[in-house]
Design an enzyme around this catalytic site. Sequence first.
Site, PDB file in Angstrom:
ATOM      1  N   GLN A   1       5.882 -11.042   4.450  1.00  0.00           N
ATOM      2  CA  GLN A   1       5.794 -11.907   3.284  1.00  0.00           C
ATOM      3  C   GLN A   1       7.141 -11.960   2.582  1.00  0.00           C
ATOM      4  O   GLN A   1       7.820 -10.951   2.423  1.00  0.00           O
ATOM      5  CB  GLN A   1       4.722 -11.365   2.332  1.00  0.00           C
ATOM      6  CG  GLN A   1       4.279 -12.352   1.270  1.00  0.00           C
ATOM      7  CD  GLN A   1       2.933 -11.962   0.681  1.00  0.00           C
ATOM      8  OE1 GLN A   1       2.151 -11.269   1.303  1.00  0.00           O
ATOM      9  NE2 GLN A   1       2.652 -12.427  -0.519  1.00  0.00           N
TER      10      GLN A   1
ATOM     11  N   SER B   1       5.785  -5.043   7.747  1.00  0.00           N
ATOM     12  CA  SER B   1       4.553  -5.247   6.963  1.00  0.00           C
ATOM     13  C   SER B   1       3.652  -6.258   7.674  1.00  0.00           C
ATOM     14  O   SER B   1       3.136  -5.985   8.745  1.00  0.00           O
ATOM     15  CB  SER B   1       4.906  -5.686   5.541  1.00  0.00           C
ATOM     16  OG  SER B   1       3.765  -5.726   4.718  1.00  0.00           O
ATOM     17  N   LEU B   2       3.448  -7.437   7.107  1.00  0.00           N
ATOM     18  CA  LEU B   2       2.660  -8.479   7.764  1.00  0.00           C
ATOM     19  C   LEU B   2       3.140  -8.719   9.188  1.00  0.00           C
ATOM     20  O   LEU B   2       2.339  -8.949  10.100  1.00  0.00           O
ATOM     21  CB  LEU B   2       2.759  -9.782   6.952  1.00  0.00           C
ATOM     22  CG  LEU B   2       2.375 -11.074   7.657  1.00  0.00           C
ATOM     23  CD1 LEU B   2       0.882 -11.091   7.968  1.00  0.00           C
ATOM     24  CD2 LEU B   2       2.780 -12.284   6.824  1.00  0.00           C
TER      25      LEU B   2
ATOM     26  N   ARG C   1      -6.957  -9.656   5.467  1.00  0.00           N
ATOM     27  CA  ARG C   1      -5.993  -8.757   4.813  1.00  0.00           C
ATOM     28  C   ARG C   1      -5.385  -9.438   3.591  1.00  0.00           C
ATOM     29  O   ARG C   1      -5.271  -8.836   2.517  1.00  0.00           O
ATOM     30  CB  ARG C   1      -4.895  -8.381   5.813  1.00  0.00           C
ATOM     31  CG  ARG C   1      -3.779  -7.476   5.262  1.00  0.00           C
ATOM     32  CD  ARG C   1      -2.763  -7.221   6.379  1.00  0.00           C
ATOM     33  NE  ARG C   1      -1.741  -6.260   6.022  1.00  0.00           N
ATOM     34  CZ  ARG C   1      -0.534  -6.590   5.580  1.00  0.00           C
ATOM     35  NH1 ARG C   1      -0.212  -7.862   5.401  1.00  0.00           N
ATOM     36  NH2 ARG C   1       0.357  -5.636   5.303  1.00  0.00           N
TER      37      ARG C   1
ATOM     38  N   HIS D   1       1.648  -1.809  -0.413  1.00  0.00           N
ATOM     39  CA  HIS D   1       2.032  -0.512   0.161  1.00  0.00           C
ATOM     40  C   HIS D   1       2.122   0.576  -0.917  1.00  0.00           C
ATOM     41  O   HIS D   1       3.048   1.386  -0.930  1.00  0.00           O
ATOM     42  CB  HIS D   1       3.353  -0.633   0.928  1.00  0.00           C
ATOM     43  CG  HIS D   1       3.334  -1.716   1.955  1.00  0.00           C
ATOM     44  ND1 HIS D   1       2.573  -1.623   3.101  1.00  0.00           N
ATOM     45  CD2 HIS D   1       3.944  -2.931   1.996  1.00  0.00           C
ATOM     46  CE1 HIS D   1       2.729  -2.735   3.809  1.00  0.00           C
ATOM     47  NE2 HIS D   1       3.544  -3.540   3.157  1.00  0.00           N
TER      48      HIS D   1
ATOM     49  N   GLN E   1      -1.360   1.423   6.585  1.00  0.00           N
ATOM     50  CA  GLN E   1      -0.187   0.595   6.313  1.00  0.00           C
ATOM     51  C   GLN E   1      -0.288  -0.129   4.980  1.00  0.00           C
ATOM     52  O   GLN E   1       0.709  -0.391   4.316  1.00  0.00           O
ATOM     53  CB  GLN E   1       0.014  -0.418   7.450  1.00  0.00           C
ATOM     54  CG  GLN E   1       1.375  -1.103   7.436  1.00  0.00           C
ATOM     55  CD  GLN E   1       1.254  -2.611   7.468  1.00  0.00           C
ATOM     56  OE1 GLN E   1       0.504  -3.202   6.705  1.00  0.00           O
ATOM     57  NE2 GLN E   1       2.001  -3.244   8.351  1.00  0.00           N
TER      58      GLN E   1
END
Length: 293
Positions: free
Chosen positions: A10, A88-89, A113, A193, A241
């Site tokens: 993102q 991340s993503l 998510r 996170h 995560q």
Amino acid sequence: MTLIHIFPGQGAQRVGMGSELFARFPHLVTQAESQLGWSIRELCAQGPAEKLSDTRFTQPTVYVVSALSYLAHVRDSGEVPALFAGHSLGEYTALFVGGAYDFLTGLEIVAERARLMAEAPPGAMAAVIGLGYEAVRTALLEAGGNDVTPANLNLADQIVIAGRPEALDHVAPALKAAGATTVTRLQVSGAFHSSLMAEPAERFRAFLDGYRFDRLRITTLSNVTAAPHEQETLHELLGRQMVEPVNWVGCMDYMLGQPDPEIVDVGPGSVLARLVERHRAAGAPVGGPERLR
């Protein structure tokens, strides 16, 4: 030579992205839009930017554009990478191309998510430049910023922190006093996170229990461990995560430690490529903490 593809998270989104890819893979885009119930092509072409930056829309859109970018790379070059990683993503795109699930299953997981993360308590994130991980942790503890934690270890001296907005305001002076050159708020709507994602993470773990992942065909790194995913712990690490820091320094160390690595940033933007080059120029691998919490 070890060919490695990395995928952004993102923040990589921009109005206008993906148009040439949508024309090349119309059947996949149509299937994705049917599953989502809204038009990726229209959102990417027309925006508005505010909607494209909304977590619920950002994550599925970046996943689709990154996945199609990979398919185009392989189709044009005929080369299949030996290693994948994502920030991340981007880890979900990496797992799709690594063979854990098909394109639409990955999109379904990413969309859920995104929905859960968008429903998390109000939070904020900030990039701290000029301090290492341990220095950031020490400054946060001395400032009484127990509700603020490291969220992304992007470079040895670029740490993203996350917490409630007022808590970030409280710790910023202490970080600057400790030597940070800048503490800059990121344009995100949540404290990703971090512990503020605990409730969404629990719901996401329960959601993931409904999936049986295929065995990875190509090595894919975990953001949590900065090591290759193992089949037995895929579900666990994807749940973790959401609440644990992204150890991107550790992932870069692993990638740069491969024989003659050629690392290609696949997807919108080139932020990850710049991070890799800066890390390499700093004398990588420099080593990151095995665990960030």
